[in-house]
Design an enzyme around this catalytic site. Sequence first.
Site, PDB file in Angstrom:
ATOM      1  N   LYS A   1       0.798  -1.189  -0.001  1.00  0.00           N
ATOM      2  CA  LYS A   1       0.043   0.078   0.120  1.00  0.00           C
ATOM      3  C   LYS A   1       0.781   1.144   0.139  1.00  0.00           C
ATOM      4  CE  LYS A   1      -3.427  -2.664   2.722  1.00  0.00           C
ATOM      5  NZ  LYS A   1      -4.302  -2.725   3.852  1.00  0.00           N
TER       6      LYS A   1
ATOM      7  N   SER B   1      -7.092  -5.316   7.178  1.00  0.00           N
ATOM      8  CA  SER B   1      -6.520  -6.599   7.630  1.00  0.00           C
ATOM      9  C   SER B   1      -5.091  -6.375   8.183  1.00  0.00           C
ATOM     10  CB  SER B   1      -6.222  -7.588   6.193  1.00  0.00           C
ATOM     11  OG  SER B   1      -5.165  -6.770   5.674  1.00  0.00           O
TER      12      SER B   1
ATOM     13  N   LYS C   1      -4.950   6.094   3.376  1.00  0.00           N
ATOM     14  CA  LYS C   1      -5.325   5.583   4.541  1.00  0.00           C
ATOM     15  C   LYS C   1      -4.023   5.620   5.698  1.00  0.00           C
ATOM     16  CE  LYS C   1      -3.976   1.260   5.087  1.00  0.00           C
ATOM     17  NZ  LYS C   1      -3.219   0.433   6.350  1.00  0.00           N
TER      18      LYS C   1
ATOM     19  N   ASP D   1     -10.499   0.139   5.718  1.00  0.00           N
ATOM     20  CA  ASP D   1      -8.888   0.134   5.901  1.00  0.00           C
ATOM     21  C   ASP D   1      -8.681   1.271   6.827  1.00  0.00           C
ATOM     22  OD1 ASP D   1      -6.704  -1.226   5.966  1.00  0.00           O
ATOM     23  OD2 ASP D   1      -6.152  -0.763   3.972  1.00  0.00           O
TER      24      ASP D   1
ATOM     25  N   SER E   1      -1.287  -1.468  13.951  1.00  0.00           N
ATOM     26  CA  SER E   1      -0.893  -0.786  12.681  1.00  0.00           C
ATOM     27  C   SER E   1       0.431   0.067  12.969  1.00  0.00           C
ATOM     28  CB  SER E   1      -2.115   0.500  12.398  1.00  0.00           C
ATOM     29  OG  SER E   1      -1.465   1.334  11.593  1.00  0.00           O
ATOM     30  N   ARG E   2       1.457  -0.178  12.174  1.00  0.00           N
ATOM     31  CA  ARG E   2       2.651   0.402  12.202  1.00  0.00           C
ATOM     32  C   ARG E   2       2.542   1.712  12.119  1.00  0.00           C
ATOM     33  NH1 ARG E   2       5.363  -3.330   7.793  1.00  0.00           N
ATOM     34  NH2 ARG E   2       3.337  -3.091   6.779  1.00  0.00           N
TER      35      ARG E   2
END
Length: 317
Positions: free
Chosen positions: A99, A129, A182, A235, A245-246
């Site tokens: 992404k 995800s 996002k 997302d 989430s990093r």
Amino acid sequence: MSIAVIGAGAFGTALAISMARGGGDVALWARDISSLQETRQSPRLPGVNLPDSVSVTAELDEIAQADTLLLSVPMQSMSSALSQISAPLDGKSLVACCKGIDLASLTGPAEVLRQKKPLATAAILTGPSFAADIARGLPTALTLACEDDEIGQSLQLQLSTPALRLYRSTDVVGAELGGALKNVIAIACGACIGQGIGDSARAALMTRGFAEMTRLAIHLGARPETLAGLSGMGDLALTCMSEQSRNYRFGLSLGRQEPFDPGITVEGAKTAEAVTRLSQQVGLDMPICKMVYHLSTGQVSVTDAIRTLLSRPLKEE
């Protein structure tokens, strides 16, 4: 039809595990295969074993024999990874699972696939995800975008599993921009919470950030309903609200003025730079994305970023 996954990070390994559970053999490419072969576990997915039907290899040309290749490498590394595959990949399906926006070309992963392997079919797998959820077999729904709907239908059937449900789309631009942008908004939300300015401010950032995402995507030819779906809003909601989430964790570290592990890939930081340049090229105003770029490169502090955004002229929603 055979499946191969290029990239043995957390997400690539999780996809290989999921595909293997769905039936059939899966090949997984990694630069260093010694640990995976010996332990059958990824250090990034503790407690999850590779099924026997997942083979591990360090030979790219060997893995290129598969009919469908899932590319789970960082966006900024995709072009280089494709250049290392000597085979032309004629007629194969290449599914980008990263992404972001490429800094060199200011395009998404599908265009990079087309430029590097023009005789293959480019597709995108994206949506809300986390690798750990997929690896553990928890229910997950993603968007599979491919301009050729007939091939998209075939991929949808091939890659769906009992726990991984894929929804099909022909809007590749919308799917890849939703997934890319996002991450930028997630950094902003993390910085907001890290600075301690509250959930109401985070909700505002998510909403106005979604407006920026939609504005750019539609300008570049995407359909608005795609952004309202799994690859956009879905997302965005997941990434902006979870420390798995990093990108969100990176934002938290900025807000708290704490160091962040440089070995962790934060796609949103590079995407913020790319989208700032892209929005300037096309003449669109994207203040949150621009501020995240300045924030992630140390050009402004979180306090100054908040002050700048709050002092913008009042306008209609």
